[in-house]
Design an enzyme around this catalytic site. Structure first.
Site, PDB file in Angstrom:
ATOM      1  N   GLY A 131     -27.205  -1.663 -27.132  1.00 42.33           N
ATOM      2  CA  GLY A 131     -27.018  -0.355 -27.245  1.00 42.33           C
ATOM      3  C   GLY A 131     -26.472   0.450 -28.383  1.00 42.33           C
ATOM      4  O   GLY A 131     -26.957   1.477 -28.698  1.00 42.33           O
ATOM      5  N   TYR A 141     -29.546 -14.008 -13.144  1.00 44.75           N
ATOM      6  CA  TYR A 141     -29.645 -12.777 -14.100  1.00 44.75           C
ATOM      7  C   TYR A 141     -31.468 -12.589 -14.494  1.00 44.75           C
ATOM      8  O   TYR A 141     -31.784 -11.535 -14.278  1.00 44.75           O
ATOM      9  CB  TYR A 141     -29.306 -13.267 -15.478  1.00 44.75           C
ATOM     10  CG  TYR A 141     -29.387 -12.495 -16.622  1.00 44.75           C
ATOM     11  CD1 TYR A 141     -28.655 -11.253 -16.820  1.00 44.75           C
ATOM     12  CD2 TYR A 141     -30.394 -12.576 -17.721  1.00 44.75           C
ATOM     13  CE1 TYR A 141     -28.991 -10.134 -17.922  1.00 44.75           C
ATOM     14  CE2 TYR A 141     -30.660 -11.495 -18.697  1.00 44.75           C
ATOM     15  CZ  TYR A 141     -29.878 -10.590 -18.783  1.00 44.75           C
ATOM     16  OH  TYR A 141     -30.096  -9.663 -19.841  1.00 44.75           O
ATOM     17  N   LYS A 143     -33.545  -9.144 -13.737  1.00 39.77           N
ATOM     18  CA  LYS A 143     -34.500  -8.627 -14.588  1.00 39.77           C
ATOM     19  C   LYS A 143     -36.057  -8.422 -14.115  1.00 39.77           C
ATOM     20  O   LYS A 143     -36.682  -7.480 -14.261  1.00 39.77           O
ATOM     21  CB  LYS A 143     -34.580  -9.224 -15.891  1.00 39.77           C
ATOM     22  CG  LYS A 143     -33.240  -9.122 -16.788  1.00 39.77           C
ATOM     23  CD  LYS A 143     -32.609  -7.554 -16.995  1.00 39.77           C
ATOM     24  CE  LYS A 143     -31.367  -7.409 -17.655  1.00 39.77           C
ATOM     25  NZ  LYS A 143     -31.105  -6.042 -17.797  1.00 39.77           N
TER      26      LYS A 143
END
Length: 348
Positions: free
Chosen positions: A17, A137, A141
């Protein structure tokens, strides 16, 4: 995207980010919305709905996620699948509800099977068993990819999924317990070098501990001493690494130039695997990476490969031909990148 468009970057303080915000600013985008975790908990569906209703972003970069290395992924399996599913479900759904023009969802190349043919192509998704240590995980996704595809097909949204390879760069996670291999190796060797030079005060400041015994015991638990650094596995696995700001540049390039309809052939009966790999198409062994970092840091001790610990997948290299075909290629190589991120770490 118009330079004045309202752009929400979810997860702006993390590795991904922060690179996106920096690159957007450098490219002249002036209306970027961010919220810290304390200001907006993306796991809270009510809070996320209120945020989208109030702010009405036009574009969304979904970079928020719970991430970590092998130890963290394998230890906190429930947290990894729950938190990632909740974050992406809330943001993707509210982007649809509020009429976001385009969303870019960031996943990971761990979505591909453990024994995937190399290099890994987008069409290899769901063709085999996942690597066990990060399976929760990866499943989260994969669900995000399928959610974007499904919303596009049912509701006419314009949501794109990208799968970056292993990322590193400024604002990376250097925590010895939860970090990925590259930042973990940098910090281990940096601390080992300080120990070898007798700079205990600097070690204590880095670790935020009070006594030399505390520091030495803590570092020993991670295989770090004044004359050696332990590395999990044999050092033979090969990994691909991408500079985080190159990744951000690729993401913005795709948001500016591609829509969901551009990710598949119009005559396809079954629309799937519309995600796009982002990487370099080049890899190094963990041993080669460790030697590179050792030289950059200036650590003179030994590298000890603990073969009682797991290697994980032996080779993970992305096929980036789809991305290259539409005009994007990385700029920063691994040697330049390691030098830059170590400089950043020393100045942080």
């Amino acid at each position: 995207m118009d330079k004045n468009a309202k752009i929400y970057v979810a997860g702006h303080r993390g590795l991904v980010g922060s690179a996106l915000v920096k690159t957007l600013n450098n490219k002249g985008y002036t209306n970027i919305i961010t919220r810290s975790h304390s200001e907006l908990d993306l796991i809270d569906s009510v809070a996320v709905a209120e945020f989208f209703k109030r702010e009405r972003p036009e574009y969304v970069f979904l970079a928020a996620a719970k991430v970590g290395g092998i130890i963290a992924n394998n230890t906190y399996r429930g947290e990894f699948i729950y938190e990632n599913l909740m974050i992406q479900n809330n943001v993707i759904h509210q982007s649809y509800i509020s009429g976001v023009k385009k969303l870019l969802f960031l996943g990971s190349t761990c979505i591909y099977p453990k024994n995937c043919p190399q290099p890994m192509k987008e069409d290899d998704l769901l063709t085999g068993t996942l690597e066990y240590t990060n399976e929760p995980y990866a499943i989260a996704k994969i669900a995000g990819i399928k959610m974007c595809e499904s919303y596009n097909l049912q509701y006419g949204t314009n949501f794109i999924s990208v799968m970056p390879t292993n990322l590193y760069g400024p604002n990376d996670n250097f925590d010895l317990e939860t970090s990925h291999v590259l930042p973990a190796l940098i910090r281990k060797m940096h601390l080992a070098k300080l120990l070898s030079e007798g700079k205990i005060k600097a070690v204590l400041e880095d670790l935020r501990l009070k006594t030399e015994k505390e520091a030495l015991d803590y570092l020993k638990s991670f295989g770090v001493t004044s004359d050696s650094v332990e590395i999990w596995g044999s050092g033979k696995p090969r990994r691909e690494f991408l500079w985080s700001e190159d990744m951000a540049d690729a993401c913005i390039f795709l948001m500016e130039s591609r829509n969901f309809k551009d990710t598949y052939d119009s005559d396809q009966k079954e629309i799937r695997n519309t995600h796009i790999n982002i990487g370099t198409g080049e890899d190094v062994s963990i041993k080669e990476l460790a030697e590179l970092i050792k030289n950059e840091v200036g650590f003179d001790g030994d590298l000890v490969f603990n073969t009682n610990k797991p290697d994980g997948t032996m080779k993970k290299l992305t096929d980036v031909s789809k991305l290259k075909s539409i005009g994007w290629q990385h700029n920063i190589g691994i040697q330049e990148g390691v030098k830059s991120v170590y400089t950043w770490y020393n100045n942080f």
